[in-house]
Design a protein around this motif. Sequence first.
Motif, PDB file in Angstrom:
ATOM      1  N   CYS A 130      -4.175   6.335  27.522  1.00 10.86           N
ATOM      2  CA  CYS A 130      -3.818   7.404  26.580  1.00 10.86           C
ATOM      3  C   CYS A 130      -4.760   8.606  26.728  1.00 10.86           C
ATOM      4  O   CYS A 130      -5.978   8.484  26.591  1.00 10.86           O
ATOM      5  CB  CYS A 130      -3.909   6.847  25.168  1.00 10.86           C
ATOM      6  SG  CYS A 130      -3.709   8.070  23.867  1.00 10.86           S
ATOM      7  N   GLN A 152       8.554   4.951  23.455  1.00  6.10           N
ATOM      8  CA  GLN A 152       9.562   5.344  24.452  1.00  6.10           C
ATOM      9  C   GLN A 152      10.005   4.154  25.292  1.00  6.10           C
ATOM     10  O   GLN A 152      11.201   3.983  25.554  1.00  6.10           O
ATOM     11  CB  GLN A 152       9.005   6.433  25.372  1.00  6.10           C
ATOM     12  CG  GLN A 152       8.807   7.753  24.694  1.00  6.10           C
ATOM     13  CD  GLN A 152       7.953   8.705  25.535  1.00  6.10           C
ATOM     14  OE1 GLN A 152       7.354   8.319  26.540  1.00  6.10           O
ATOM     15  NE2 GLN A 152       7.895   9.957  25.104  1.00  6.10           N
ATOM     16  N   LEU A 153       9.046   3.363  25.726  1.00  5.50           N
ATOM     17  CA  LEU A 153       9.400   2.200  26.540  1.00  5.50           C
ATOM     18  C   LEU A 153      10.296   1.244  25.770  1.00  5.50           C
ATOM     19  O   LEU A 153      11.247   0.693  26.334  1.00  5.50           O
ATOM     20  CB  LEU A 153       8.135   1.477  27.026  1.00  5.50           C
ATOM     21  CG  LEU A 153       7.334   2.212  28.096  1.00  5.50           C
ATOM     22  CD1 LEU A 153       5.968   1.558  28.294  1.00  5.50           C
ATOM     23  CD2 LEU A 153       8.097   2.269  29.408  1.00  5.50           C
ATOM     24  N   THR A 212      -1.127   8.762  30.423  1.00  3.01           N
ATOM     25  CA  THR A 212       0.046   9.144  29.639  1.00  3.01           C
ATOM     26  C   THR A 212      -0.441  10.008  28.480  1.00  3.01           C
ATOM     27  O   THR A 212      -1.540   9.774  27.951  1.00  3.01           O
ATOM     28  CB  THR A 212       0.802   7.887  29.148  1.00  3.01           C
ATOM     29  OG1 THR A 212       2.021   8.282  28.535  1.00  3.01           O
ATOM     30  CG2 THR A 212      -0.018   7.053  28.179  1.00  3.01           C
ATOM     31  N   SER A 264       0.270  10.184  25.329  1.00  2.00           N
ATOM     32  CA  SER A 264      -0.013   9.424  24.109  1.00  2.00           C
ATOM     33  C   SER A 264       0.365   7.970  24.322  1.00  2.00           C
ATOM     34  O   SER A 264       1.521   7.672  24.636  1.00  2.00           O
ATOM     35  CB  SER A 264       0.789   9.981  22.930  1.00  2.00           C
ATOM     36  OG  SER A 264       0.748   9.078  21.833  1.00  2.00           O
ATOM     37  N   GLY A 265      -0.588   7.075  24.153  1.00  2.00           N
ATOM     38  CA  GLY A 265      -0.306   5.653  24.316  1.00  2.00           C
ATOM     39  C   GLY A 265       0.724   5.142  23.327  1.00  2.00           C
ATOM     40  O   GLY A 265       1.656   4.426  23.698  1.00  2.00           O
ATOM     41  N   ARG A 289       4.130   6.479  24.141  1.00  3.07           N
ATOM     42  CA  ARG A 289       4.634   5.825  25.350  1.00  3.07           C
ATOM     43  C   ARG A 289       5.200   4.447  25.029  1.00  3.07           C
ATOM     44  O   ARG A 289       6.261   4.066  25.536  1.00  3.07           O
ATOM     45  CB  ARG A 289       3.510   5.721  26.387  1.00  3.07           C
ATOM     46  CG  ARG A 289       3.905   5.035  27.660  1.00  3.07           C
ATOM     47  CD  ARG A 289       4.864   5.873  28.479  1.00  3.07           C
ATOM     48  NE  ARG A 289       5.029   5.251  29.789  1.00  3.07           N
ATOM     49  CZ  ARG A 289       6.175   5.185  30.418  1.00  3.07           C
ATOM     50  NH1 ARG A 289       7.261   5.729  29.910  1.00  3.07           N
ATOM     51  NH2 ARG A 289       6.244   4.591  31.597  1.00  3.07           N
ATOM     52  N   HIS A 318       0.526  -4.090  25.016  1.00  2.20           N
ATOM     53  CA  HIS A 318      -0.195  -3.076  24.245  1.00  2.20           C
ATOM     54  C   HIS A 318      -1.631  -3.552  24.019  1.00  2.20           C
ATOM     55  O   HIS A 318      -1.864  -4.568  23.376  1.00  2.20           O
ATOM     56  CB  HIS A 318       0.530  -2.890  22.908  1.00  2.20           C
ATOM     57  CG  HIS A 318      -0.154  -1.976  21.956  1.00  2.20           C
ATOM     58  ND1 HIS A 318       0.175  -1.963  20.621  1.00  2.20           N
ATOM     59  CD2 HIS A 318      -1.122  -1.055  22.105  1.00  2.20           C
ATOM     60  CE1 HIS A 318      -0.566  -1.056  19.996  1.00  2.20           C
ATOM     61  NE2 HIS A 318      -1.369  -0.500  20.881  1.00  2.20           N
ATOM     62  N   VAL A 361      -0.052  -0.590  28.404  1.00  2.00           N
ATOM     63  CA  VAL A 361      -0.419   0.697  27.806  1.00  2.00           C
ATOM     64  C   VAL A 361      -1.669   0.486  26.967  1.00  2.00           C
ATOM     65  O   VAL A 361      -1.725  -0.411  26.127  1.00  2.00           O
ATOM     66  CB  VAL A 361       0.730   1.270  26.950  1.00  2.00           C
ATOM     67  CG1 VAL A 361       0.311   2.578  26.297  1.00  2.00           C
ATOM     68  CG2 VAL A 361       1.981   1.478  27.807  1.00  2.00           C
ATOM     69  N   GLU A 415      -1.535   2.181  32.053  1.00  2.00           N
ATOM     70  CA  GLU A 415      -1.525   3.548  31.549  1.00  2.00           C
ATOM     71  C   GLU A 415      -2.575   3.737  30.459  1.00  2.00           C
ATOM     72  O   GLU A 415      -2.707   2.908  29.561  1.00  2.00           O
ATOM     73  CB  GLU A 415      -0.133   3.900  31.026  1.00  2.00           C
ATOM     74  CG  GLU A 415       0.927   3.839  32.123  1.00  2.00           C
ATOM     75  CD  GLU A 415       2.283   4.323  31.671  1.00  2.00           C
ATOM     76  OE1 GLU A 415       2.407   4.868  30.550  1.00  2.00           O
ATOM     77  OE2 GLU A 415       3.239   4.146  32.459  1.00  2.00           O
TER      78      GLU A 415
END
Length: 142
Positions: A100, A130-131, A121, A123-124, A127, A30, A60, A98
């Motif tokens: 945002c 979700q991951l 993506t 929304s960072g 995402r 992140h 991300v 990815e």
Amino acid sequence: MNRFARLLAVFTALCLFVLPSFAQDKVVYHIDDYETQATKGLRNVRNHLDVAPDTKIVVVTHANGVDFLMEGVKDKKNPNIDYASLVSALKARGVRFEVCEITLRNRNLKKDQFLMDAEFTPSGVARIGQLQAREGYAYIKP
């Protein structure tokens, strides 16, 4: 088929089909501030893959973290660091980068300002969630 046999069949199916998918390490890095995290984060990802080359890694980015994925951006402290070549080398090793799209809208940025290796993506933050929650990724913030 009795109840025990059905449970045994379900357990066997889980062992054969579901558990192997958890065998591969999966990590999301992140980055939300390129000045303090990008160089260190890219180095972490490279080192991670050097030791565990089968790891599935997604980087991300959002907020000011997207900047290192923009064309022509260099490390402010060390202008010899070329983010484009570092990102390309990691992309060749299977890393996904990815960006945002909320950040793009908020900062009036366009997709064509970013390296070809960048993906987008909606929304960072979503995402990353979700991951972690749905796909079992470990979380690392450099």
